[in-house]
Design an enzyme around this catalytic site. Structure first.
Site, PDB file in Angstrom:
ATOM      1  N   VAL A   1     -44.535  60.020 -48.674  1.00  0.00           N
ATOM      2  CA  VAL A   1     -44.070  61.410 -49.365  1.00  0.00           C
ATOM      3  C   VAL A   1     -42.804  61.809 -49.345  1.00  0.00           C
ATOM      4  O   VAL A   1     -42.507  62.766 -49.833  1.00  0.00           O
ATOM      5  CB  VAL A   1     -45.232  62.393 -48.843  1.00  0.00           C
ATOM      6  CG1 VAL A   1     -46.543  62.115 -49.224  1.00  0.00           C
ATOM      7  CG2 VAL A   1     -44.686  62.645 -47.580  1.00  0.00           C
TER       8      VAL A   1
ATOM      9  N   TYR B   1     -32.990  65.650 -35.286  1.00  0.00           N
ATOM     10  CA  TYR B   1     -34.286  65.975 -35.160  1.00  0.00           C
ATOM     11  C   TYR B   1     -34.341  67.639 -35.029  1.00  0.00           C
ATOM     12  O   TYR B   1     -35.204  68.092 -35.830  1.00  0.00           O
ATOM     13  CB  TYR B   1     -35.186  65.387 -34.027  1.00  0.00           C
ATOM     14  CG  TYR B   1     -36.637  65.858 -33.923  1.00  0.00           C
ATOM     15  CD1 TYR B   1     -37.323  65.449 -35.042  1.00  0.00           C
ATOM     16  CD2 TYR B   1     -37.042  66.212 -32.798  1.00  0.00           C
ATOM     17  CE1 TYR B   1     -38.888  65.918 -35.021  1.00  0.00           C
ATOM     18  CE2 TYR B   1     -38.431  66.669 -32.601  1.00  0.00           C
ATOM     19  CZ  TYR B   1     -39.200  66.301 -33.680  1.00  0.00           C
ATOM     20  OH  TYR B   1     -40.691  66.626 -33.733  1.00  0.00           O
TER      21      TYR B   1
ATOM     22  N   ALA C   1     -33.237  69.127 -38.276  1.00  0.00           N
ATOM     23  CA  ALA C   1     -34.001  68.782 -39.435  1.00  0.00           C
ATOM     24  C   ALA C   1     -35.324  69.551 -39.235  1.00  0.00           C
ATOM     25  O   ALA C   1     -35.522  70.702 -40.225  1.00  0.00           O
ATOM     26  CB  ALA C   1     -34.632  67.387 -39.356  1.00  0.00           C
ATOM     27  N   LYS C   2     -35.812  70.011 -38.000  1.00  0.00           N
ATOM     28  CA  LYS C   2     -36.823  70.961 -37.728  1.00  0.00           C
ATOM     29  C   LYS C   2     -36.347  72.463 -37.865  1.00  0.00           C
ATOM     30  O   LYS C   2     -37.095  73.205 -38.271  1.00  0.00           O
ATOM     31  CB  LYS C   2     -37.644  70.740 -36.423  1.00  0.00           C
ATOM     32  CG  LYS C   2     -38.409  69.421 -36.283  1.00  0.00           C
ATOM     33  CD  LYS C   2     -39.327  69.402 -37.157  1.00  0.00           C
ATOM     34  CE  LYS C   2     -40.295  68.203 -37.171  1.00  0.00           C
ATOM     35  NZ  LYS C   2     -41.549  68.052 -38.381  1.00  0.00           N
TER      36      LYS C   2
END
Length: 256
Positions: A69, A163, A166-167
């Site tokens: 996705v 990470y 991005a979060k």
């Protein structure tokens, strides 16, 4: 007491081949979902979990489609299949995310541009593609729920700059869309702590203990515990809750 979902909703869950995705799908089925579109990058894992769900919930309509996705083409194909089968999606759960490295920590000065971009793609692009695919129908119907996945490290974490950033993007996106898509659609995010999944299953016990030592409940979460938060956000009692980032972490919170 089980909180009821929106009336017999049609649900889409990404990352449905892993333990987290399975726990979420199972919990939403228990809460009253009547139709479920599932996708995962691993067709083998996805087929196995879909078979389990079909056995446990014979009345549940399931469309399971292997796909990545993070890419527009495969995300679009999944969305088209879900909409063709069910006519719409009422609850979208964007579970896909994680690290793009074989090691848990990579100092920024040792990180490649490839890793940086791949981590952002993994954690944000699935949300981007599928929200754009399913939100218009929710708006037309005047109701919908979107649940994204952040993490407690979105406040910053040494050795996980890619990470955590991005979060943080997922958390920010969640709050931006809560405003953009209101009042018809609620948009919230779950921020798990260290959770027992296929990624952490082989983690040395000493490392798991170190990472959870500061929690009020010093252990890993089980996927089923994270799924409860997702089910709450998708429930009728949560109709006045939007723009929230819920930590499910045993008492750990975003920090530096």
């Amino acid at each position: 007491m089980t909180a009821a979902l929106l009336t017999t909703p049609r649900v889409a869950v990404t990352g449905a081949g892993g333990p987290m995705g399975l726990a979420i799908a199972r919990r939403l089925a228990q809460a009253g979902a009547r139709a479920m579109a599932l996708t995962d990058i691993s067709g083998t894992r996805l087929d196995a979990n879909a078979a389990l769900l079909r056995t446990e919930f014979p009345a549940l309509e399931i469309v399971a489609m292997r796909g990545d996705v993070t890419g527009q083409v495969e995300a679009g194909a999944f969305a088209e299949a879900a909409l063709a089968a069910f006519g719409g999606i009422d609850v979208l759960v964007n579970t896909v995310g994680g690290l793009r490295s074989a090691q848990l920590y990579t100092p920024l000065l040792d990180m490649t541009e490839v890793q940086w971009r791949a981590t952002f793609d993994l954690n944000l692009m699935g949300c981007f593609h599928l929200i754009r695919a399913f939100a218009p129908g929710m708006l037309d119907r005047g109701a919908g729920r979107i649940v994204n996945f952040a993490t407690i490290v979105f406040g910053g974490e040494k050795g996980q700059a890619d990470y955590a950033a991005a979060k943080a993007g997922v958390a920010s996106l969640t709050r931006s869309l809560a405003a953009e898509l209101a009042p018809a659609i609620t948009v919230n995010a779950v921020a798990p702590g260290l959770t027992r999944t296929s990624v952490t299953r082989n983690m040395p016990e000493t490392e798991a203990t170190r990472l959870t030592a500061g929690a009020c409940i010093p252990r890993m979460a089980e996927p089923e515990e994270i799924a409860e938060a997702v089910a709450f956000f998708a429930s009728e009692p949560a109709r006045f809750v939007t723009g929230e980032i819920m930590a499910v972490s045993g008492g750990l919170h975003p920090h530096l």
